[in-house]
Design a protein around this motif. Structure first.
Motif, PDB file in Angstrom:
ATOM      1  N   SER A  60      20.017  53.854 -14.004  1.00  0.00           N
ATOM      2  CA  SER A  60      19.701  52.497 -13.943  1.00  0.00           C
ATOM      3  C   SER A  60      20.003  52.217 -12.258  1.00  0.00           C
ATOM      4  CB  SER A  60      20.736  51.451 -14.558  1.00  0.00           C
ATOM      5  OG  SER A  60      20.475  50.267 -14.350  1.00  0.00           O
ATOM      6  N   THR A  61      21.130  52.984 -11.913  1.00  0.00           N
ATOM      7  CA  THR A  61      21.090  52.750 -10.180  1.00  0.00           C
ATOM      8  C   THR A  61      19.885  53.245  -9.463  1.00  0.00           C
ATOM      9  OG1 THR A  61      23.595  52.989 -10.718  1.00  0.00           O
ATOM     10  CG2 THR A  61      22.554  53.293  -8.583  1.00  0.00           C
ATOM     11  N   LYS A  62      19.561  54.171  -9.895  1.00  0.00           N
ATOM     12  CA  LYS A  62      18.445  54.757  -9.114  1.00  0.00           C
ATOM     13  C   LYS A  62      17.190  53.718  -9.147  1.00  0.00           C
ATOM     14  CE  LYS A  62      15.328  58.792  -8.538  1.00  0.00           C
ATOM     15  NZ  LYS A  62      14.719  59.814  -9.304  1.00  0.00           N
ATOM     16  N   ASN A  63      17.050  53.199 -10.237  1.00  0.00           N
ATOM     17  CA  ASN A  63      15.814  52.191 -10.395  1.00  0.00           C
ATOM     18  C   ASN A  63      15.982  51.287  -9.550  1.00  0.00           C
ATOM     19  OD1 ASN A  63      14.422  53.992 -12.048  1.00  0.00           O
ATOM     20  ND2 ASN A  63      15.325  52.854 -13.925  1.00  0.00           N
ATOM     21  N   ASN A  64      17.641  50.579  -9.493  1.00  0.00           N
ATOM     22  CA  ASN A  64      17.758  49.267  -8.690  1.00  0.00           C
ATOM     23  C   ASN A  64      17.542  49.792  -7.235  1.00  0.00           C
ATOM     24  OD1 ASN A  64      18.229  47.756 -10.990  1.00  0.00           O
ATOM     25  ND2 ASN A  64      20.407  48.391 -10.835  1.00  0.00           N
ATOM     26  N   TYR A  65      17.946  51.053  -7.090  1.00  0.00           N
ATOM     27  CA  TYR A  65      17.821  51.514  -5.615  1.00  0.00           C
ATOM     28  C   TYR A  65      16.423  51.587  -4.983  1.00  0.00           C
ATOM     29  CZ  TYR A  65      18.066  54.198  -1.427  1.00  0.00           C
ATOM     30  OH  TYR A  65      17.785  54.575   0.247  1.00  0.00           O
ATOM     31  N   THR A  66      15.548  52.005  -5.992  1.00  0.00           N
ATOM     32  CA  THR A  66      14.277  52.019  -5.658  1.00  0.00           C
ATOM     33  C   THR A  66      13.400  50.691  -5.454  1.00  0.00           C
ATOM     34  OG1 THR A  66      13.895  54.214  -6.741  1.00  0.00           O
ATOM     35  CG2 THR A  66      11.932  52.924  -6.353  1.00  0.00           C
ATOM     36  N   ALA A  67      13.969  49.750  -6.416  1.00  0.00           N
ATOM     37  CA  ALA A  67      13.307  48.470  -6.228  1.00  0.00           C
ATOM     38  C   ALA A  67      13.958  47.650  -5.125  1.00  0.00           C
ATOM     39  CB  ALA A  67      13.888  47.516  -7.302  1.00  0.00           C
ATOM     40  N   ALA A  68      15.202  47.958  -4.409  1.00  0.00           N
ATOM     41  CA  ALA A  68      15.593  47.426  -3.351  1.00  0.00           C
ATOM     42  C   ALA A  68      14.665  48.004  -2.115  1.00  0.00           C
ATOM     43  CB  ALA A  68      16.916  47.582  -3.142  1.00  0.00           C
ATOM     44  N   THR A  69      14.454  49.406  -2.037  1.00  0.00           N
ATOM     45  CA  THR A  69      13.707  49.892  -0.983  1.00  0.00           C
ATOM     46  C   THR A  69      12.355  49.503  -0.995  1.00  0.00           C
ATOM     47  OG1 THR A  69      15.209  51.946  -1.549  1.00  0.00           O
ATOM     48  CG2 THR A  69      13.017  51.995  -0.109  1.00  0.00           C
ATOM     49  N   ASP A  70      11.759  49.059  -2.214  1.00  0.00           N
ATOM     50  CA  ASP A  70      10.413  48.504  -2.049  1.00  0.00           C
ATOM     51  C   ASP A  70      10.311  47.211  -1.644  1.00  0.00           C
ATOM     52  OD1 ASP A  70       9.583  50.968  -3.463  1.00  0.00           O
ATOM     53  OD2 ASP A  70       9.583  50.039  -5.414  1.00  0.00           O
ATOM     54  N   VAL A  71      11.202  46.501  -1.675  1.00  0.00           N
ATOM     55  CA  VAL A  71      11.441  45.121  -1.203  1.00  0.00           C
ATOM     56  C   VAL A  71      11.571  45.004   0.264  1.00  0.00           C
ATOM     57  CG1 VAL A  71      12.740  42.970  -1.216  1.00  0.00           C
ATOM     58  CG2 VAL A  71      12.408  43.977  -3.305  1.00  0.00           C
ATOM     59  N   GLN A  72      12.379  45.984   0.619  1.00  0.00           N
ATOM     60  CA  GLN A  72      12.706  46.215   2.210  1.00  0.00           C
ATOM     61  C   GLN A  72      11.386  46.516   2.890  1.00  0.00           C
ATOM     62  OE1 GLN A  72      15.757  48.915   2.268  1.00  0.00           O
ATOM     63  NE2 GLN A  72      17.557  47.358   2.158  1.00  0.00           N
ATOM     64  N   GLU A  73      10.663  47.564   2.416  1.00  0.00           N
ATOM     65  CA  GLU A  73       9.358  48.005   2.646  1.00  0.00           C
ATOM     66  C   GLU A  73       8.403  46.699   2.664  1.00  0.00           C
ATOM     67  OE1 GLU A  73       8.584  50.913   4.215  1.00  0.00           O
ATOM     68  OE2 GLU A  73      10.553  51.417   4.162  1.00  0.00           O
ATOM     69  N   GLU A  74       8.161  45.965   1.934  1.00  0.00           N
ATOM     70  CA  GLU A  74       7.420  45.271   1.729  1.00  0.00           C
ATOM     71  C   GLU A  74       7.410  44.061   2.706  1.00  0.00           C
ATOM     72  OE1 GLU A  74       5.942  41.709  -1.271  1.00  0.00           O
ATOM     73  OE2 GLU A  74       7.233  43.329  -2.042  1.00  0.00           O
ATOM     74  N   PHE A  75       8.783  43.705   3.248  1.00  0.00           N
ATOM     75  CA  PHE A  75       9.094  42.560   4.156  1.00  0.00           C
ATOM     76  C   PHE A  75       9.337  43.256   5.475  1.00  0.00           C
ATOM     77  CE2 PHE A  75       9.818  40.592   0.110  1.00  0.00           C
ATOM     78  CZ  PHE A  75       9.133  39.609   0.273  1.00  0.00           C
ATOM     79  N   LYS A  76       9.272  44.516   5.550  1.00  0.00           N
ATOM     80  CA  LYS A  76       9.361  45.272   7.064  1.00  0.00           C
ATOM     81  C   LYS A  76       8.391  44.335   8.203  1.00  0.00           C
ATOM     82  CE  LYS A  76       9.912  49.790   8.798  1.00  0.00           C
ATOM     83  NZ  LYS A  76       9.738  51.077   8.666  1.00  0.00           N
ATOM     84  N   MET A  77       9.318  44.139   9.105  1.00  0.00           N
ATOM     85  CA  MET A  77       8.189  43.425  10.188  1.00  0.00           C
ATOM     86  C   MET A  77       7.825  44.643  10.774  1.00  0.00           C
ATOM     87  SD  MET A  77       8.369  40.247   9.704  1.00  0.00           S
ATOM     88  CE  MET A  77       8.261  39.518  11.170  1.00  0.00           C
TER      89      MET A  77
ATOM     90  N   LYS B 198       6.049  45.464  14.629  1.00  0.00           N
ATOM     91  CA  LYS B 198       5.825  45.294  15.993  1.00  0.00           C
ATOM     92  C   LYS B 198       4.230  44.911  16.567  1.00  0.00           C
ATOM     93  CE  LYS B 198       9.992  47.319  17.557  1.00  0.00           C
ATOM     94  NZ  LYS B 198      10.583  48.221  18.371  1.00  0.00           N
ATOM     95  N   SER B 199       4.226  43.763  17.291  1.00  0.00           N
ATOM     96  CA  SER B 199       3.068  43.355  17.852  1.00  0.00           C
ATOM     97  C   SER B 199       2.822  44.389  18.900  1.00  0.00           C
ATOM     98  CB  SER B 199       2.911  42.098  18.169  1.00  0.00           C
ATOM     99  OG  SER B 199       3.610  41.907  19.437  1.00  0.00           O
ATOM    100  N   GLY B 200       1.594  44.666  19.394  1.00  0.00           N
ATOM    101  CA  GLY B 200       0.885  45.118  20.465  1.00  0.00           C
ATOM    102  C   GLY B 200       1.561  44.803  21.756  1.00  0.00           C
ATOM    103  N   ALA B 201       1.703  43.533  21.764  1.00  0.00           N
ATOM    104  CA  ALA B 201       2.474  42.915  22.822  1.00  0.00           C
ATOM    105  C   ALA B 201       3.994  43.467  23.134  1.00  0.00           C
ATOM    106  CB  ALA B 201       2.529  41.442  23.045  1.00  0.00           C
ATOM    107  N   GLN B 202       4.675  43.355  21.729  1.00  0.00           N
ATOM    108  CA  GLN B 202       6.077  43.925  21.957  1.00  0.00           C
ATOM    109  C   GLN B 202       5.871  45.718  22.196  1.00  0.00           C
ATOM    110  OE1 GLN B 202       6.775  42.627  17.909  1.00  0.00           O
ATOM    111  NE2 GLN B 202       8.412  41.467  18.601  1.00  0.00           N
ATOM    112  N   MET B 203       5.212  46.329  21.525  1.00  0.00           N
ATOM    113  CA  MET B 203       5.203  47.618  22.068  1.00  0.00           C
ATOM    114  C   MET B 203       4.775  48.064  23.565  1.00  0.00           C
ATOM    115  SD  MET B 203       3.581  49.562  18.610  1.00  0.00           S
ATOM    116  CE  MET B 203       2.954  48.569  17.390  1.00  0.00           C
ATOM    117  N   TRP B 204       3.964  47.269  23.867  1.00  0.00           N
ATOM    118  CA  TRP B 204       3.399  47.470  25.416  1.00  0.00           C
ATOM    119  C   TRP B 204       4.542  47.225  26.159  1.00  0.00           C
ATOM    120  CZ3 TRP B 204       3.245  42.879  28.656  1.00  0.00           C
ATOM    121  CH2 TRP B 204       2.892  43.078  29.942  1.00  0.00           C
ATOM    122  N   GLY B 205       5.443  46.002  26.100  1.00  0.00           N
ATOM    123  CA  GLY B 205       6.533  45.712  26.729  1.00  0.00           C
ATOM    124  C   GLY B 205       7.564  46.834  26.639  1.00  0.00           C
ATOM    125  N   GLU B 206       7.602  47.496  25.561  1.00  0.00           N
ATOM    126  CA  GLU B 206       8.953  48.727  25.516  1.00  0.00           C
ATOM    127  C   GLU B 206       8.345  50.027  25.784  1.00  0.00           C
ATOM    128  OE1 GLU B 206       9.847  48.359  21.177  1.00  0.00           O
ATOM    129  OE2 GLU B 206      10.729  46.346  21.217  1.00  0.00           O
TER     130      GLU B 206
END
Length: 101
Positions: free
Chosen positions: A26-43, A45-53
């Motif tokens: 159950s812990t593994k499934n909860n961890y996987t679900a949390a990881t999926d949510v993090q990946e889904e909402f991962k921001m 960077k735009s081309g402008a941000q990457m250009w600046g960095e």
């Protein structure tokens, strides 16, 4: 009175365990679900941000207006190798530079 005490103790244990009393699967499934949510909402960077960095790491980044689209294509290919950038990163940077000149 002892029954109320037992119910209260079980309720506290359920609360502490997250509402379930099961094994590690159950812990593994909860961890996987949390990881999926993090990946889904991962921001990303735009081309402008990457250009600046990326470009300012080694030198002053030139203005997008300094070169035309053909020049930016050549410069992007060269700097991808020099700056060790991934294909998707340089594509975003090149798109930004071409759209801004």
């Amino acid at each position: 009175m002892k029954t109320i005490h037992k119910i209260f103790t079980v309720a506290i244990l359920l609360f502490i365990s997250g509402g379930t009393i099961v094994g590690c699967s159950s812990t593994k499934n909860n961890y996987t679900a949390a990881t999926d949510v993090q990946e889904e909402f991962k921001m990303e960077k735009s081309g402008a941000q990457m250009w600046g960095e990326a470009c300012n790491r080694c030198h002053l980044a030139p203005s997008p207006a300094d070169y035309n689209d053909t020049d930016w294509s050549t410069i992007s290919l060269h700097m991808r190798v020099r700056a060790n950038l991934a294909e998707n990163e340089i594509a975003k940077i090149e798109t930004f530079l071409k759209s801004a000149n």
